[in-house]
Scaffold this active site. Structure first.
Site, PDB file in Angstrom:
ATOM      1  N   PRO A 108     -38.082  76.669  42.866  1.00 59.12           N
ATOM      2  CA  PRO A 108     -38.229  78.115  42.681  1.00 59.12           C
ATOM      3  C   PRO A 108     -37.467  78.600  41.453  1.00 59.12           C
ATOM      4  CG  PRO A 108     -36.971  77.611  44.673  1.00 59.12           C
ATOM      5  CD  PRO A 108     -37.341  76.312  44.075  1.00 59.12           C
ATOM      6  N   GLY A 110     -35.361  81.036  39.192  1.00 57.44           N
ATOM      7  CA  GLY A 110     -34.388  82.098  39.447  1.00 57.44           C
ATOM      8  C   GLY A 110     -33.485  81.807  40.629  1.00 57.44           C
ATOM      9  N   ALA A 111     -33.670  80.652  41.264  1.00 55.91           N
ATOM     10  CA  ALA A 111     -32.826  80.343  42.419  1.00 55.91           C
ATOM     11  C   ALA A 111     -31.552  79.626  41.992  1.00 55.91           C
ATOM     12  CB  ALA A 111     -33.601  79.507  43.425  1.00 55.91           C
ATOM     13  N   LEU A 113     -31.211  76.827  40.402  1.00 59.20           N
ATOM     14  CA  LEU A 113     -31.246  75.386  40.643  1.00 59.20           C
ATOM     15  C   LEU A 113     -31.163  74.565  39.349  1.00 59.20           C
ATOM     16  CD1 LEU A 113     -33.833  75.038  43.569  1.00 59.20           C
ATOM     17  CD2 LEU A 113     -31.353  75.118  43.680  1.00 59.20           C
ATOM     18  N   GLY A 114     -30.893  75.206  38.239  1.00 60.75           N
ATOM     19  CA  GLY A 114     -30.677  74.437  37.003  1.00 60.75           C
ATOM     20  C   GLY A 114     -31.961  73.874  36.428  1.00 60.75           C
ATOM     21  N   SER A 115     -33.011  74.721  36.363  1.00 61.53           N
ATOM     22  CA  SER A 115     -34.302  74.194  35.909  1.00 61.53           C
ATOM     23  C   SER A 115     -34.256  73.726  34.449  1.00 61.53           C
ATOM     24  CB  SER A 115     -35.414  75.214  36.115  1.00 61.53           C
ATOM     25  OG  SER A 115     -35.031  76.461  35.609  1.00 61.53           O
ATOM     26  N   ALA A 117     -31.792  72.304  32.808  1.00 60.72           N
ATOM     27  CA  ALA A 117     -31.178  70.965  32.741  1.00 60.72           C
ATOM     28  C   ALA A 117     -32.140  69.913  33.285  1.00 60.72           C
ATOM     29  CB  ALA A 117     -29.875  70.939  33.533  1.00 60.72           C
ATOM     30  N   ASP A 159     -24.734  70.449  35.330  1.00 57.44           N
ATOM     31  CA  ASP A 159     -26.167  70.492  35.646  1.00 57.44           C
ATOM     32  C   ASP A 159     -26.872  69.204  35.224  1.00 57.44           C
ATOM     33  OD1 ASP A 159     -25.477  73.065  36.271  1.00 57.44           O
ATOM     34  OD2 ASP A 159     -27.144  74.014  35.218  1.00 57.44           O
TER      35      ASP A 159
HETATM   36  C1  MEV Z   1     -23.499  77.552  35.662  1.00 59.68           C
HETATM   37  O1  MEV Z   1     -24.493  76.908  36.459  1.00 59.68           O
HETATM   38  C2  MEV Z   1     -22.136  76.991  35.965  1.00 59.68           C
HETATM   39  C3  MEV Z   1     -21.027  77.489  35.047  1.00 59.68           C
HETATM   40  O2  MEV Z   1     -19.830  76.856  35.510  1.00 59.68           O
HETATM   41  C4  MEV Z   1     -21.277  77.162  33.603  1.00 59.68           C
HETATM   42  C5  MEV Z   1     -21.211  75.668  33.304  1.00 59.68           C
HETATM   43  O3  MEV Z   1     -20.608  74.907  34.064  1.00 59.68           O
HETATM   44  O4  MEV Z   1     -21.738  75.273  32.242  1.00 59.68           O
HETATM   45  C6  MEV Z   1     -20.835  78.989  35.193  1.00 59.68           C
END
Ligand code: MEV
Length: 329
Positions: A108, A110-111, A113-115, A117, A159
């Site tokens: 999804p 915006g959840a 989930l690190g899309s 990366a 990520d």
């Molecule tokens: C973002 O998903 C997590 C943060 O710690 C930034 C990062 O680790 O790059 C806010």
């Protein structure tokens, strides 16, 4: 003649359990790869152009890998950024123009989930395989982290590490020294997310400014986040639900103190606690986005209570990180 090589690689998204923001300052963090993946397929083209399509986002465009430029075909200017991750990932894996890149998102948007990366990691693996270059997972994670640094500035390797290696990972100061945590059974975690999203780069910068202006206040908070992550590592291994929940609640308070919480996130956090979660916190950059709740045996109640006003789902940990989907072809 057009060759018939066609390679698909996939990589999972992630959710941060403990240590977001403090991880940017070398503190430990714990995150889990989530069984929602992105799939990147690379196939040859007859012309000398490189085309990328991310159908689920309605984004497509032509890339010029030689001159590192993007011609957006569909999508908003804001979405151009996602094509940059793809372009830089293709270049890291020594791709030359004349490829089609098709990206499919099974997670999804915006959840939190690190899309980006996951797309970067899967693109590097698919392109390396397409170009017949052997890369270890460590090199994939390193290259993907370089892409993130290039595109978004400050970023920890969290990520890209999770999308590459999978599992539940404790990440300490030295990103080469990842520790995979052996957690018995499922992680009883629910994710809730709002439609508003925070901008990670801006939120990281906001915390940096606060730390610079008031180091005597912010540094001890970051030290507490470190102690929370270290305590959580032991508690997760032992399956000590009460301590995990308590530490999540403390982590949420600390994130609020550094200014990355929002009313919407807190509403979900408290709804989860009121419906049986043992602990809950915002996850990721904050400023909107998502939260997690630790709710052994109460996942359904927590999901449906958040679903009354936002969206929520239960996660499962993805033990597999990046992988080729058609290695025999
Ligand atoms: C973002 O998903 C997590 C943060 O710690 C930034 C990062 O680790 O790059 C806010």
């Amino acid at each position: 003649m057009l060759d018939s090589r066609k390679v698909t690689a996939s990589a999972p998204g992630k959710t941060i359990l403990f240590g977001e923001h403090s991880v940017v300052y070398g503190k430990p963090a714990i995150a889990a790869a989530v069984d929602k993946r992105v799939y990147v397929t690379i196939s040859p083209r007859e012309d000398h152009l490189t085309h990328v399509k991310i159908g689920d986002l309605g984004v497509s465009g032509f890339l010029d890998l030689k001159n590192q430029s993007i011609e957006l075909e569909n999508g908003s200017e804001m979405q151009r950024g996602i094509l940059e991750y793809v372009m830089k990932a293709l270049i890291k894996a020594e791709t030359v123009d004349s490829v089609d890149v098709d990206v499919r998102l099974d997670l999804p948007i915006g959840a939190g989930l690190g899309s980006s990366a996951a797309i970067t990691v899967a693109t590097i693996m698919a392109a390396a395989s397409f170009n017949q270059i052997a890369l270890t997972n460590e090199s994939i994670a390193n290259l993907a982290h370089q892409v993130e640094l290039d595109v978004q500035g400050a970023a920890s390797p969290i990520d890209t590490s999770l999308s590459t290696h999978g599992g539940v990972i404790y990440l300490s100061k030295n990103p080469q020294k990842l520790v995979k945590l052996e957690i018995s059974g499922e992680l009883p975690i629910v994710i809730g997310y709002t439609s508003t999203r925070g901008n990670t780069g801006e939120l990281v910068e906001l915390v940096r400014q606060k730390k610079e202006a008031r180091p005597e206040v912010i540094n001890p908070i970051l030290d507490s986040m470190e102690a929370v992550a270290n305590g959580a590592r032991q508690a997760l291994i032992k399956g000590d639900h009460k301590t995990i929940g308590l530490l999540m609640n403390i982590n949420h308070g600390l994130l609020d103190a550094i200014g990355v919480n929002t009313e919407e996130l807190s509403k979900m956090v408290f709804t989860a606690r009121n419906n049986g979660a043992m602990g809950s916190k915002l996850t990721g950059a904050g400023g909107g986005g998502s939260m997690i709740a630790y709710c052994p045996g109460r996942e359904e109640e927590v999901v449906s209570s958040i679903n009354q006003f936002e969206r929520a789902f239960k996660i499962n940990v993805a033990q597999n990180g990046v992988r080729l989907e058609n290695p025999q072809e």
